[in-house]
Design an enzyme around this catalytic site. Structure first.
Site, PDB file in Angstrom:
ATOM      1  N   HIS A  19      24.689  -4.851  -2.257  1.00 15.61           N
ATOM      2  CA  HIS A  19      25.208  -5.836  -1.320  1.00 15.61           C
ATOM      3  C   HIS A  19      24.401  -5.808  -0.030  1.00 15.61           C
ATOM      4  CE1 HIS A  19      29.341  -6.686  -3.060  1.00 15.61           C
ATOM      5  NE2 HIS A  19      28.885  -5.718  -3.830  1.00 15.61           N
ATOM      6  N   ASP A 118      30.487 -10.093   4.262  1.00 15.06           N
ATOM      7  CA  ASP A 118      30.572  -9.917   2.813  1.00 15.06           C
ATOM      8  C   ASP A 118      31.995 -10.241   2.374  1.00 15.06           C
ATOM      9  OD1 ASP A 118      28.871  -8.032   0.573  1.00 15.06           O
ATOM     10  OD2 ASP A 118      30.989  -8.433   0.159  1.00 15.06           O
ATOM     11  N   SER A 275      22.137   0.715  -9.247  1.00 18.72           N
ATOM     12  CA  SER A 275      22.578   1.833  -8.422  1.00 18.72           C
ATOM     13  C   SER A 275      24.039   2.205  -8.659  1.00 18.72           C
ATOM     14  CB  SER A 275      22.359   1.491  -6.955  1.00 18.72           C
ATOM     15  OG  SER A 275      22.821   0.178  -6.690  1.00 18.72           O
ATOM     16  N   TRP A 338      15.846   7.126  -7.624  1.00 16.81           N
ATOM     17  CA  TRP A 338      15.589   5.759  -7.160  1.00 16.81           C
ATOM     18  C   TRP A 338      14.122   5.401  -7.392  1.00 16.81           C
ATOM     19  CZ3 TRP A 338      19.232   2.326  -5.425  1.00 16.81           C
ATOM     20  CH2 TRP A 338      18.790   1.189  -4.770  1.00 16.81           C
ATOM     21  N   ALA A 339      13.874   4.278  -8.050  1.00 16.83           N
ATOM     22  CA  ALA A 339      12.506   3.883  -8.380  1.00 16.83           C
ATOM     23  C   ALA A 339      12.047   2.712  -7.520  1.00 16.83           C
ATOM     24  CB  ALA A 339      12.441   3.482  -9.847  1.00 16.83           C
ATOM     25  N   HIS A 356      21.256  -4.141 -16.358  1.00 20.85           N
ATOM     26  CA  HIS A 356      22.716  -4.306 -16.368  1.00 20.85           C
ATOM     27  C   HIS A 356      23.115  -5.674 -15.818  1.00 20.85           C
ATOM     28  CE1 HIS A 356      21.796  -3.403 -12.274  1.00 20.85           C
ATOM     29  NE2 HIS A 356      23.043  -3.369 -11.879  1.00 20.85           N
ATOM     30  N   ASN A 360      21.310  -8.518  -7.950  1.00 23.28           N
ATOM     31  CA  ASN A 360      20.145  -8.038  -7.230  1.00 23.28           C
ATOM     32  C   ASN A 360      18.959  -7.783  -8.187  1.00 23.28           C
ATOM     33  OD1 ASN A 360      18.452  -6.401  -5.638  1.00 23.28           O
ATOM     34  ND2 ASN A 360      19.743  -4.619  -6.010  1.00 23.28           N
ATOM     35  N   SER A 361      19.214  -7.047  -9.240  1.00 28.00           N
ATOM     36  CA  SER A 361      18.139  -6.756 -10.201  1.00 28.00           C
ATOM     37  C   SER A 361      17.699  -8.020 -10.934  1.00 28.00           C
ATOM     38  CB  SER A 361      18.615  -5.742 -11.249  1.00 28.00           C
ATOM     39  OG  SER A 361      18.760  -4.478 -10.662  1.00 28.00           O
ATOM     40  N   GLU A 364      15.462 -10.123  -8.857  1.00 26.95           N
ATOM     41  CA  GLU A 364      14.174  -9.443  -8.687  1.00 26.95           C
ATOM     42  C   GLU A 364      13.303  -9.651  -9.929  1.00 26.95           C
ATOM     43  OE1 GLU A 364      15.690  -5.963  -5.561  1.00 26.95           O
ATOM     44  OE2 GLU A 364      15.150  -5.347  -7.586  1.00 26.95           O
TER      45      GLU A 364
HETATM   46  C1  LIG Z   1      18.502  -3.624  -6.456  1.00 24.32           C
HETATM   47  O1  LIG Z   1      18.868  -2.765  -7.467  1.00 24.32           O
HETATM   48  C2  LIG Z   1      17.827  -2.070  -8.036  1.00 24.32           C
HETATM   49  C3  LIG Z   1      18.385  -1.197  -9.070  1.00 24.32           C
HETATM   50  O2  LIG Z   1      19.196  -1.919  -9.913  1.00 24.32           O
HETATM   51  C4  LIG Z   1      17.044  -1.273  -7.039  1.00 24.32           C
HETATM   52  O3  LIG Z   1      15.951  -0.667  -7.619  1.00 24.32           O
HETATM   53  C5  LIG Z   1      16.625  -2.209  -5.960  1.00 24.32           C
HETATM   54  O4  LIG Z   1      15.893  -1.535  -4.994  1.00 24.32           O
HETATM   55  C6  LIG Z   1      17.862  -2.782  -5.409  1.00 24.32           C
HETATM   56  N1  LIG Z   1      17.551  -3.538  -4.313  1.00 24.32           N
HETATM   57  C7  LIG Z   1      18.322  -3.540  -3.341  1.00 24.32           C
HETATM   58  C8  LIG Z   1      17.872  -4.467  -2.348  1.00 24.32           C
HETATM   59  O5  LIG Z   1      19.322  -2.860  -3.259  1.00 24.32           O
END
Ligand SMILES: *[C@@H]1O[C@H](CO)[C@@H](O)[C@H](O)[C@H]1NC(C)=O
Ligand SMILES: *[C@@H]1O[C@H](CO)[C@@H](O)[C@H](O)[C@H]1NC(C)=O
Length: 479
Positions: A19, A118, A275, A338-339, A356, A360-361, A364
């Site tokens: 979020h 939010d 996450s 965290w990647a 999932h 957000n994912s 991206e």
């Molecule tokens: C969105 O979620 C992914 C993991 O699902 C994470 O790698 C990414 O950095 C997240 N981005 C934000 C903006 O939280």
């Protein structure tokens, strides 16, 4: 001519990575147009924001007290993304409801022209009404998902029905394999009801992906207006920025990129469940078996705590088949923690993303033009899956049909290795279907980039929203 006063806008993101970061990205958009934005959040979260968002003169963070002691949480644990059990989840949630007083004090003493809250903070509505300030809602969903929720509100699934469940009245024939759990549905419906009282909804998506037909459906059924300003992730331009997005990565982005550089185009599957989702060990085991059987190269993100194979026998043999890491030392990379997701997705070697379907994912992946293998787990992810698979044809479903109330804990159903392997092959075997899906995804990736550039749909939606805010400010001072 008199210089026009910049707008003063407060943003109140919810305390979960998925979020918060897109919310802050949206705030940056307004700052980049010369308006003054302030993010209101708690100490640990403000640290994350300061680390991941470059300094901008119009971008400030205001910190309010997080009631760790009051709810019995250790210091620094201030985000839903950092808890992995129900007890702490509830405590963090409880703490978020206690932010109301300190935030009200601050906003009351320094009133802005507009608040963006939010939707998980429904009290922002009362606050804005009390101060007679316009309020816009942000919920991190795509608009398609809100349309699906509206459809179910108007045409609830009959108690005696069995799947698949048709979502009535949507522009496409969309069916769900499973129904939303009642408690999730009730909570979401209640929050959306309050959200609809706001002056409008800000969406982290671009109009082309939701589609004109869904924008119209939303406006027609709710009478509410939506502003597509995303994808927010495309704001992160430099490599350092992309690498630092969210939390600090556990391995250097450089190491990961040079490993990917050695791989062929579209040859690597990227597997990451965001996450908030943690699978039990027996589910991870099925994934490992499927990946190995498919022969695909892979980057697989697992929780930080997952041990290495050669330590503590019992702990780990359970989530990886014996000898897995040794056998796959050339073929794959396991990232514990965290990647640098945005960088990985943008790498030409990455050919599919097992996700999932957190919004957000998802956004991206679309922005990077990477087709998805959809594996929804909880929240609104089962709706997002439908936009990706049935509606836009930019991914294939793994077949998950257990709609959880949270993203972790034991699950009743496993997704079996055969189903996972089949989905991997569908996208990675280079056949006609895979080519078509890949082609469509690349097309949407291009559209996403165009949308955020000057003259693009999101750029223009932002201009229109800023004009609307100025109009609302005028109305207020000269009633
Ligand atoms: C969105 O979620 C992914 C993991 O699902 C994470 O790698 C990414 O950095 C997240 N981005 C934000 C903006 O939280
Ligand atoms: C946002 O952009 C889309 C596509 O150009 C357009 O149809 C829509 O009306 C715009 N929305 C607003 C609120 O201006």
């Amino acid at each position: 001519m008199e210089e026009e006063q910049p707008l003063k806008i407060y943003f109140i993101p919810f305390l979960a990575a998925g979020h918060m970061i897109p919310h802050c990205d949206i705030a940056r958009l307004f700052a980049s147009r010369g308006h003054h934005v302030t993010i209101i959040t708690t100490p640990a979260n403000s640290q994350i924001i300061r680390n991941s968002i470059p300094h901008h003169p119009n971008f400030a963070v205001h910190t309010v007290h997080f009631p760790s002691q009051e709810v019995g949480l250790p210091d620094g644990l201030e985000s839903l993304s950092t808890v992995t059990d129900m007890v702490n989840l509830y405590k963090v949630y409880q703490a978020t409801t206690m932010l109301r007083d300190p935030i009200e004090d601050f906003v009351g003493n320094h009133p802005p022209d507009c608040i963006v809250g939010d939707f998980m903070f429904p009290w922002v509505d009362d606050l804005a009404n009390k101060l007679r300030i316009p309020r816009f809602a942000f919920n991190g969903f795509c608009l398609f998902t809100l349309c699906a929720i509206e459809s179910l509100k108007a045409h609830p699934i009959p108690l005696d029905a069995s799947p698949p469940f048709l979502l009535h009245g949507l522009p496409h024939p969309v069916t769900l394999k499973t129904a939303p759990p009642t408690n999730i549905k009730e909570v979401l419906d209640a929050m959306i009801e309050i959200e609809l009282r706001s002056n409008g909804l800000i969406v982290n998506n671009f109009a082309e992906l939701d589609g004109e037909e869904y924008i119209q459906y939303y406006e027609r059924t709710t009478g509410h207006k939506a502003w597509h300003l995303g994808p927010a992730c495309l704001l992160h331009r430099t490599v350092e920025e992309k690498a630092q997005r969210g939390q600090k990565s556990v391995l250097s982005a450089h190491k990961c990129m040079s490993w990917l550089d050695s791989k062929k185009q579209n040859s690597v599957v990227y597997i990451c469940f965001g996450s908030l989702c943690y699978f039990p060990d027996n589910q991870l085991y099925e994934i490992a078996c499927a990946v190995e059987a498919s022969g695909c190269e892979f980057v697989w993100v697992v929780p930080e705590k997952k041990g290495k194979e050669n330590e503590e026998e019992e702990e780990k043999q359970k989530w990886l088949p014996k000898g897995f890491e040794e056998r796959n030392s050339k073929k794959g990379m396991i990232i514990r923690g965290w990647a640098p997701q945005v960088l990985i997705l943008e790498h030409p070697a990455v050919g599919a993303f097992v996700t999932h379907c957190g919004w957000n994912s998802t956004v991206e992946a679309v922005s990077a033009g990477v087709p998805m293998i959809t594996w929804p787990v909880h929240g609104e992810q089962f709706y997002n899956e439908k936009l990706v698979s049935d509606v836009r044809g930019i991914g294939v479903e793994v077949g998950a049909d257990e709609w959880g109330t949270v993203g972790f804990g034991e699950r009743e159903k496993l997704v079996g290795r055969e189903d996972i392997e089949r989905a991997l092959r569908r996208l990675m075997d280079g056949g006609d279907e895979a080519q078509e899906i890949r082609g469509r995804t690349k097309e949407f990736g291009k559209k996403a980039r165009v949308a955020v550039q000057e003259g693009g749909s999101s750029y223009n939606n932002l201009t229109a929203l800023i004009d609307e805010l100025k109009r609302l400010r005028c109305c207020k001072t000269t009633p």
